[in-house]
Design a protein around this motif. Structure first.
Motif, PDB file in Angstrom:
ATOM      1  N   ALA A  99       0.828  -1.203   0.000  1.00  0.00           N
ATOM      2  CA  ALA A  99       0.000   0.000   0.000  1.00  0.00           C
ATOM      3  C   ALA A  99       0.865   1.256   0.000  1.00  0.00           C
ATOM      4  O   ALA A  99       0.590   2.213  -0.735  1.00  0.00           O
ATOM      5  N   SER A 100       1.898   1.254   0.807  1.00  0.00           N
ATOM      6  CA  SER A 100       2.797   2.404   0.885  1.00  0.00           C
ATOM      7  C   SER A 100       3.492   2.659  -0.450  1.00  0.00           C
ATOM      8  O   SER A 100       3.594   3.810  -0.905  1.00  0.00           O
ATOM      9  N   ALA A 101       3.950   1.596  -1.097  1.00  0.00           N
ATOM     10  CA  ALA A 101       4.616   1.731  -2.394  1.00  0.00           C
ATOM     11  C   ALA A 101       3.637   2.212  -3.466  1.00  0.00           C
ATOM     12  O   ALA A 101       4.015   2.968  -4.371  1.00  0.00           O
ATOM     13  N   SER A 102       2.386   1.806  -3.358  1.00  0.00           N
ATOM     14  CA  SER A 102       1.368   2.241  -4.320  1.00  0.00           C
ATOM     15  C   SER A 102       1.072   3.721  -4.167  1.00  0.00           C
ATOM     16  O   SER A 102       0.870   4.439  -5.156  1.00  0.00           O
ATOM     17  N   GLN A 103       1.043   4.190  -2.929  1.00  0.00           N
ATOM     18  CA  GLN A 103       0.834   5.616  -2.684  1.00  0.00           C
ATOM     19  C   GLN A 103       2.004   6.433  -3.243  1.00  0.00           C
ATOM     20  O   GLN A 103       1.819   7.523  -3.782  1.00  0.00           O
TER      21      GLN A 103
END
Length: 211
Positions: free
Chosen positions: A94-98
């Motif tokens: 999720a963090s990498a997608s953001q």
């Protein structure tokens, strides 16, 4: 009665021959030198690695350096998502997608040529949408993986259109989504499956090399 005896005799002789062949093979293996064994193993390895894999080159080579840097950041974000999912870590995915969303929004499309912008615009919207879904569902890794499959199709188009500046691999998982399969892009030859994670981490094959 004679027929039964004949069948029994034939079966016995076949069994003895099979055992003898197996014994001879094992003796031959035992008598091999270490170098001969190593050479045999090396030959098997070479054969297994000689599968025909297509190598493709980027469509565009005259890319603005600033754009190239921005695309490299998007690719890095994607690889971070991939590696997080391979490790069953929905939070990191999720963090990498953001981070990917920010990278896409910061890209200056005015630096594309007309043809380059046309190709990028075909996939930009889907990349953003899938990044949003993955970024908003840190606790739903199955949901993340379905959107990652769609994201990977667009990322495949991106890297073969604009290149990556390094060798990349298009891998395939045959078992994902009830054996419908899915692809992903990797920076390493080693298979680390983002769809099955640690349950079946090495499941998959390299289908293409992207230069």
């Amino acid at each position: 009665m004679k027929t039964k005896l004949s069948i029994l005799l034939t079966a016995t002789l076949f069994f003895i021959a099979a055992c003898t062949n197996k014994s001879n093979k094992e003796n031959n293996m035992d008598n091999m030198s270490k170098s001969e064994m190593d050479n045999m193993n090396k030959t098997d390895t070479v054969k297994s690695e000689n599968k025909d894999i297509t190598t493709i080159s980027a469509t565009f080579t005259n890319i603005n350096p600033t754009i190239k840097s921005s695309l490299a950041k998007i690719i890095t974000d994607y690889l971070n998502i991939k590696n997080a999912l391979a490790n069953d870590n929905g939070s990191e995915a999720a963090s990498a997608s953001q981070s990917m969303l920010k990278s896409i929004n910061q890209l200056d499309e005015s630096l594309f040529t007309a043809d380059q912008k046309k190709e990028f615009d075909k996939i930009a919207g889907d990349l953003q949408e899938n990044a949003e879904h993955i970024g908003d569902n840190a606790d739903k890794i199955k949901h993340q993986r379905f959107h990652f499959a769609s994201m990977s199709n667009d990322m495949y188009v991106l890297v073969k259109t604009f290149g990556t500046g390094r060798l990349m691999y298009q891998d395939h998982c045959p078992m994902f989504n009830e054996n419908k399969g899915a692809i992903w892009i990797s920076e390493t030859k080693e298979i680390k499956n983002p769809y099955l994670g640690t349950e079946m981490l090495t499941c998959g094959t390299i289908e293409e090399i992207i230069n």
